[in-house]
Design a protein around this motif. Structure first.
Motif, PDB file in Angstrom:
ATOM      1  N   GLY A  16      24.879   7.931  29.103  1.00 55.13           N
ATOM      2  CA  GLY A  16      25.055   6.765  29.963  1.00 55.13           C
ATOM      3  C   GLY A  16      25.358   5.550  29.110  1.00 55.13           C
ATOM      4  O   GLY A  16      25.126   5.552  27.901  1.00 55.13           O
ATOM      5  N   ALA A  17      25.859   4.510  29.756  1.00 53.70           N
ATOM      6  CA  ALA A  17      26.206   3.283  29.036  1.00 53.70           C
ATOM      7  C   ALA A  17      24.933   2.650  28.471  1.00 53.70           C
ATOM      8  O   ALA A  17      23.829   2.927  28.952  1.00 53.70           O
ATOM      9  N   PRO A  18      25.093   1.779  27.472  1.00 54.30           N
ATOM     10  CA  PRO A  18      23.928   1.056  26.971  1.00 54.30           C
ATOM     11  C   PRO A  18      23.228   0.337  28.129  1.00 54.30           C
ATOM     12  O   PRO A  18      23.896  -0.284  28.964  1.00 54.30           O
ATOM     13  N   GLY A  19      21.913   0.471  28.207  1.00 55.36           N
ATOM     14  CA  GLY A  19      21.157  -0.185  29.277  1.00 55.36           C
ATOM     15  C   GLY A  19      20.974   0.679  30.508  1.00 55.36           C
ATOM     16  O   GLY A  19      20.301   0.281  31.460  1.00 55.36           O
ATOM     17  N   SER A  20      21.541   1.887  30.504  1.00 54.61           N
ATOM     18  CA  SER A  20      21.458   2.725  31.707  1.00 54.61           C
ATOM     19  C   SER A  20      20.102   3.423  31.829  1.00 54.61           C
ATOM     20  O   SER A  20      19.819   4.044  32.847  1.00 54.61           O
ATOM     21  N   GLY A  21      19.286   3.347  30.779  1.00 58.67           N
ATOM     22  CA  GLY A  21      17.934   3.907  30.870  1.00 58.67           C
ATOM     23  C   GLY A  21      17.773   5.248  30.179  1.00 58.67           C
ATOM     24  O   GLY A  21      16.763   5.934  30.386  1.00 58.67           O
ATOM     25  N   LYS A  22      18.711   5.615  29.315  1.00 58.29           N
ATOM     26  CA  LYS A  22      18.625   6.893  28.586  1.00 58.29           C
ATOM     27  C   LYS A  22      17.315   7.014  27.818  1.00 58.29           C
ATOM     28  O   LYS A  22      16.632   8.025  27.896  1.00 58.29           O
ATOM     29  N   GLY A  23      17.023   5.957  27.076  1.00 61.79           N
ATOM     30  CA  GLY A  23      15.842   5.991  26.214  1.00 61.79           C
ATOM     31  C   GLY A  23      14.565   6.145  27.027  1.00 61.79           C
ATOM     32  O   GLY A  23      13.691   6.946  26.683  1.00 61.79           O
ATOM     33  N   THR A  24      14.463   5.381  28.112  1.00 59.16           N
ATOM     34  CA  THR A  24      13.274   5.434  28.965  1.00 59.16           C
ATOM     35  C   THR A  24      13.098   6.842  29.527  1.00 59.16           C
ATOM     36  O   THR A  24      12.007   7.422  29.458  1.00 59.16           O
ATOM     37  N   GLN A  25      14.167   7.394  30.056  1.00 57.80           N
ATOM     38  CA  GLN A  25      14.073   8.730  30.659  1.00 57.80           C
ATOM     39  C   GLN A  25      13.736   9.777  29.598  1.00 57.80           C
ATOM     40  O   GLN A  25      12.915  10.662  29.827  1.00 57.80           O
ATOM     41  N   GLY A  26      14.392   9.669  28.442  1.00 60.32           N
ATOM     42  CA  GLY A  26      14.146  10.627  27.361  1.00 60.32           C
ATOM     43  C   GLY A  26      12.693  10.581  26.913  1.00 60.32           C
ATOM     44  O   GLY A  26      12.048  11.613  26.711  1.00 60.32           O
ATOM     45  N   LEU A  27      12.193   9.349  26.796  1.00 59.60           N
ATOM     46  CA  LEU A  27      10.817   9.145  26.343  1.00 59.60           C
ATOM     47  C   LEU A  27       9.823   9.758  27.327  1.00 59.60           C
ATOM     48  O   LEU A  27       8.884  10.450  26.924  1.00 59.60           O
ATOM     49  N   VAL A  28      10.047   9.521  28.616  1.00 58.48           N
ATOM     50  CA  VAL A  28       9.128  10.043  29.636  1.00 58.48           C
ATOM     51  C   VAL A  28       9.196  11.572  29.669  1.00 58.48           C
ATOM     52  O   VAL A  28       8.172  12.260  29.651  1.00 58.48           O
ATOM     53  N   LEU A  29      10.426  12.091  29.675  1.00 59.73           N
ATOM     54  CA  LEU A  29      10.603  13.548  29.702  1.00 59.73           C
ATOM     55  C   LEU A  29       9.930  14.180  28.477  1.00 59.73           C
ATOM     56  O   LEU A  29       9.287  15.235  28.573  1.00 59.73           O
ATOM     57  N   GLY A  30      10.088  13.520  27.344  1.00 64.12           N
ATOM     58  CA  GLY A  30       9.523  14.034  26.093  1.00 64.12           C
ATOM     59  C   GLY A  30       7.998  14.072  26.080  1.00 64.12           C
ATOM     60  O   GLY A  30       7.395  14.719  25.223  1.00 64.12           O
ATOM     61  N   GLN A  31       7.368  13.355  27.014  1.00 59.17           N
ATOM     62  CA  GLN A  31       5.901  13.390  27.115  1.00 59.17           C
ATOM     63  C   GLN A  31       5.412  14.627  27.857  1.00 59.17           C
ATOM     64  O   GLN A  31       4.234  14.956  27.824  1.00 59.17           O
TER      65      GLN A  31
END
Ligand code: AMP
Length: 210
Positions: A16-31
């Motif tokens: 997704g584009a910068p700011g689309s929430g990739k990091g947030t989703q990845g972080l949550v999924l990774g938990q």
């Protein structure tokens, strides 16, 4: 690592584009147990900026550009190998969640021998003003110099359009899922998980019950 005799890592891509929430989703999924998250940007940011590679990262990211493919994939490979060797990531029982890599079609090709892409979650948000708002907020909160300037933000969007978006074509078909990234993070996660739970690879992992 993943040579032809070895199984490729079963992988979910978050794109997704910068700011689309990739990091947030990845972080949550990774938990969640049995998901292992790796964000390429975090690997770059963990580099000592006095090293030649760290310098290269600062040079490119401060302009909103991608670090060259060969060094990026080599760094990713070294990092994931370390995670396998230390058993942080267990490829036999974990799904790998990649965010921020592959970032263009060439990287996707270079990584083909390493990863088996099960799904590509495209976090789609055509509203660039909303994405820019998120980036400015993040720049203040997380000290992200590449999100602090308007010119760099615009260049990051342009880089995404020109280089990263063609990946969707590369993986075209049932593997690509469009997710509405303008929703709340909780709803985006709900949508992603809905698809993951249907995956035979995931169901197999659940059956192993480890
Ligand atoms: P990110 O945190 O994913 O937004 O990445 C921040 C910056 O790191 C990008 O603007 C690039 O300069 C660099 N970067 C991260 N991942 C990659 C990649 N896969 N290929 C090239 N450059 C990358």
């Amino acid at each position: 690592m993943a040579d032809s005799a070895k199984a490729r890592f079963r992988t979910l891509l978050i794109l997704g584009a910068p700011g689309s929430g990739k990091g947030t989703q990845g972080l949550v999924l990774g938990q969640i147990p049995r998901f292992h998250h790796l964000a390429c940007g975090d690997v770059f940011r963990s580099l000592d900026t006095r090293t030649p590679l760290g310098q290269k990262f600062v040079q490119y990211s401060s302009r909103g550009e991608l670090v060259p493919d060969d060094v990026t994939v080599a760094l990713w490979r070294a990092n994931i190998t370390q995670r396998v060797d230390s058993h942080a990531f267990k490829p036999e029982i974990d799904l790998l969640v990649l965010d921020g890599i592959p970032r263009n079609v060439e990287q996707a090709r270079l990584m083909e021998a390493d990863i088996e892409v099960l799904k590509v979650f495209h976090l789609s948000c055509p509203d660039r003003a909303e994405l820019a708002r998120r980036l400015r907020k993040r720049a203040l909160k997380d000290n992200r110099f590449d999100d602090a300037s308007e010119a760099v933000i615009q260049n990051r969007f342009a880089t995404y359009e020109a280089e990263t978006k063609p990946i969707l074509e590369h993986y075209a078909g049932a593997r690509v899922v469009n997710i509405d990234a303008s929703q709340s993070p909780a709803r985006v996660m709900h949508d992603i998980l809905g698809h993951v739970l249907q995956l035979p690879a995931w169901q197999e992992i659940e059956r192993m019950n480890v």
